[in-house]
Design an enzyme around this catalytic site. Structure first.
Site, PDB file in Angstrom:
ATOM      1  N   GLY A  25      40.044  -2.134   2.621  1.00 34.09           N
ATOM      2  CA  GLY A  25      38.975  -1.609   3.455  1.00 34.09           C
ATOM      3  C   GLY A  25      39.434  -1.521   4.887  1.00 34.09           C
ATOM      4  N   SER A  26      38.537  -1.822   5.802  1.00 35.70           N
ATOM      5  CA  SER A  26      38.839  -1.702   7.231  1.00 35.70           C
ATOM      6  C   SER A  26      40.102  -2.464   7.593  1.00 35.70           C
ATOM      7  CB  SER A  26      37.673  -2.246   8.059  1.00 35.70           C
ATOM      8  OG  SER A  26      36.507  -1.540   7.751  1.00 35.70           O
ATOM      9  N   ARG A  47      40.443  -3.636  -7.540  1.00 34.73           N
ATOM     10  CA  ARG A  47      39.817  -3.502  -8.859  1.00 34.73           C
ATOM     11  C   ARG A  47      39.966  -2.046  -9.294  1.00 34.73           C
ATOM     12  NH1 ARG A  47      33.570  -4.699  -7.018  1.00 34.73           N
ATOM     13  NH2 ARG A  47      33.534  -3.317  -5.222  1.00 34.73           N
ATOM     14  N   ASP A  82      33.630 -10.990   3.157  1.00 34.71           N
ATOM     15  CA  ASP A  82      33.543 -12.457   3.090  1.00 34.71           C
ATOM     16  C   ASP A  82      32.648 -12.946   1.945  1.00 34.71           C
ATOM     17  OD1 ASP A  82      35.062 -13.308   5.646  1.00 34.71           O
ATOM     18  OD2 ASP A  82      33.768 -11.666   6.271  1.00 34.71           O
ATOM     19  N   GLN A  85      34.467 -13.145  -1.448  1.00 34.23           N
ATOM     20  CA  GLN A  85      35.760 -13.835  -1.547  1.00 34.23           C
ATOM     21  C   GLN A  85      35.748 -15.023  -2.500  1.00 34.23           C
ATOM     22  OE1 GLN A  85      37.231 -14.727   2.360  1.00 34.23           O
ATOM     23  NE2 GLN A  85      37.404 -12.575   2.945  1.00 34.23           N
ATOM     24  N   HIS A 107      39.558 -13.588   8.620  1.00 35.68           N
ATOM     25  CA  HIS A 107      38.472 -14.419   9.131  1.00 35.68           C
ATOM     26  C   HIS A 107      38.289 -15.521   8.113  1.00 35.68           C
ATOM     27  CE1 HIS A 107      35.975 -11.735  12.096  1.00 35.68           C
ATOM     28  NE2 HIS A 107      37.105 -12.166  12.620  1.00 35.68           N
TER      29      HIS A 107
HETATM   30  N1  LIG Z   1      35.956  -4.919   9.604  1.00 31.98           N
HETATM   31  C1  LIG Z   1      36.419  -5.507  10.701  1.00 31.98           C
HETATM   32  O1  LIG Z   1      36.427  -4.902  11.795  1.00 31.98           O
HETATM   33  C2  LIG Z   1      36.983  -6.905  10.656  1.00 31.98           C
HETATM   34  C3  LIG Z   1      37.542  -7.432  11.803  1.00 31.98           C
HETATM   35  C4  LIG Z   1      38.143  -8.680  11.772  1.00 31.98           C
HETATM   36  C5  LIG Z   1      38.147  -9.397  10.579  1.00 31.98           C
HETATM   37  N2  LIG Z   1      37.549  -8.892   9.485  1.00 31.98           N
HETATM   38  C6  LIG Z   1      37.615  -9.706   8.259  1.00 31.98           C
HETATM   39  O2  LIG Z   1      38.503  -9.060   7.339  1.00 31.98           O
HETATM   40  C7  LIG Z   1      38.075  -9.333   6.008  1.00 31.98           C
HETATM   41  C8  LIG Z   1      37.905  -8.005   5.300  1.00 31.98           C
HETATM   42  O3  LIG Z   1      36.865  -7.272   5.957  1.00 31.98           O
HETATM   43  P1  LIG Z   1      36.785  -5.692   5.870  1.00 31.98           P
HETATM   44  O4  LIG Z   1      35.760  -5.264   6.867  1.00 31.98           O
HETATM   45  O5  LIG Z   1      38.148  -5.099   5.890  1.00 31.98           O
HETATM   46  O6  LIG Z   1      36.174  -5.533   4.385  1.00 31.98           O
HETATM   47  P2  LIG Z   1      35.757  -4.179   3.659  1.00 31.98           P
HETATM   48  O7  LIG Z   1      36.245  -2.981   4.403  1.00 31.98           O
HETATM   49  O8  LIG Z   1      34.285  -4.232   3.325  1.00 31.98           O
HETATM   50  O9  LIG Z   1      36.573  -4.353   2.278  1.00 31.98           O
HETATM   51  C9  LIG Z   1      36.490  -3.388   1.326  1.00 31.98           C
HETATM   52  C10 LIG Z   1      37.535  -3.686   0.271  1.00 31.98           C
HETATM   53  O10 LIG Z   1      37.142  -4.818  -0.518  1.00 31.98           O
HETATM   54  C11 LIG Z   1      37.106  -4.431  -1.896  1.00 31.98           C
HETATM   55  N3  LIG Z   1      36.027  -5.150  -2.578  1.00 31.98           N
HETATM   56  C12 LIG Z   1      34.740  -5.274  -2.175  1.00 31.98           C
HETATM   57  N4  LIG Z   1      34.037  -6.026  -3.048  1.00 31.98           N
HETATM   58  C13 LIG Z   1      34.911  -6.355  -4.040  1.00 31.98           C
HETATM   59  C14 LIG Z   1      34.784  -7.114  -5.241  1.00 31.98           C
HETATM   60  N5  LIG Z   1      33.628  -7.701  -5.604  1.00 31.98           N
HETATM   61  N6  LIG Z   1      35.873  -7.250  -6.031  1.00 31.98           N
HETATM   62  C15 LIG Z   1      37.054  -6.686  -5.671  1.00 31.98           C
HETATM   63  N7  LIG Z   1      37.233  -5.954  -4.555  1.00 31.98           N
HETATM   64  C16 LIG Z   1      36.171  -5.786  -3.748  1.00 31.98           C
HETATM   65  C17 LIG Z   1      36.852  -2.948  -1.875  1.00 31.98           C
HETATM   66  O11 LIG Z   1      37.297  -2.412  -3.075  1.00 31.98           O
HETATM   67  P3  LIG Z   1      36.522  -1.198  -3.823  1.00 31.98           P
HETATM   68  O12 LIG Z   1      36.984   0.069  -3.186  1.00 31.98           O
HETATM   69  O13 LIG Z   1      36.955  -1.371  -5.234  1.00 31.98           O
HETATM   70  O14 LIG Z   1      35.044  -1.426  -3.620  1.00 31.98           O
HETATM   71  C18 LIG Z   1      37.697  -2.518  -0.689  1.00 31.98           C
HETATM   72  O15 LIG Z   1      39.060  -2.389  -1.050  1.00 31.98           O
HETATM   73  C19 LIG Z   1      36.805 -10.170   6.101  1.00 31.98           C
HETATM   74  O16 LIG Z   1      37.161 -11.532   5.990  1.00 31.98           O
HETATM   75  C20 LIG Z   1      36.301  -9.850   7.510  1.00 31.98           C
HETATM   76  O17 LIG Z   1      35.510 -10.901   8.070  1.00 31.98           O
HETATM   77  C21 LIG Z   1      36.989  -7.664   9.481  1.00 31.98           C
END
Ligand SMILES: NC(=O)c1ccc[n+]([C@@H]2O[C@H](COP(=O)([O-])OP(=O)(O)OC[C@H]3O[C@@H](n4cnc5c(N)ncnc54)[C@H](OP(=O)(O)O)[C@@H]3O)[C@@H](O)[C@H]2O)c1
Length: 114
Positions: A25-26, A47, A82, A85, A107
């Site tokens: 994701g992001s 997945r 989060d 996880q 995080h």
């Molecule tokens: N976003 C930010 O700006 C940011 C900044 C700093 C830190 N963080 C931290 O970085 C981490 C990731 O955040 P993010 O924003 O990058 O997350 P995100 O974009 O929401 O992550 C999406 C990814 O997670 C997968 N996913 C979601 N639910 C799932 C499940 N039940 N089983 C397997 N895969 C699943 C999705 O796969 P599918 O395509 O298969 O759904 C996709 O590849 C977190 O700990 C967050 O606190 C984020």
């Protein structure tokens, strides 16, 4: 806050490691591509059938299931939302963690708050 730059690190310590980035994701997309661009051995763990699988394939990443990526990796970098996880870790990652592996997050909410 202490900032770290390229000159502060020795990338050789990870040069022969396999790094699984779980989630695309992001954070997962940016971080895994950054590491791959730096010449590191990166597997993206996702997945099958999820929306990011094809995106990672189209980006030229080495994509495997979460279980396969966790099993192959020395370093498992967990970049899932989060709230997902704990379940994914317990069911799809923990069974494949071996002594000496490293688990990392961007995080550590789940760790910090128990
Ligand atoms: N976003 C930010 O700006 C940011 C900044 C700093 C830190 N963080 C931290 O970085 C981490 C990731 O955040 P993010 O924003 O990058 O997350 P995100 O974009 O929401 O992550 C999406 C990814 O997670 C997968 N996913 C979601 N639910 C799932 C499940 N039940 N089983 C397997 N895969 C699943 C999705 O796969 P599918 O395509 O298969 O759904 C996709 O590849 C977190 O700990 C967050 O606190 C984020």
């Amino acid at each position: 806050m202490k900032m770290y730059y390229d000159d502060d690190v020795d990338a050789e310590v990870v040069a022969d490691k396999t790094i699984a980035v779980i989630g695309y994701g992001s954070q997962g997309r940016g971080q895994s591509r950054n590491m791959a661009d730096s010449g590191l051995n990166v597997i993206v763990g996702l997945r099958e059938g999820g929306s990011s699988w094809q995106k990672a394939v189209d980006d030229g990443m080495n994509v495997k299931t979460i279980e396969e990526a966790a099993e192959a990796a020395d370093i498992i970098h967990i970049l899932l939302p989060d709230e997902t996880q704990e379940k994914v870790y317990k069911e799809q990652i923990a069974p494949y963690v071996e002594a000496g592996n490293t688990i990392s997050f961007s995080h550590g909410y789940n760790i910090h708050f128990g």
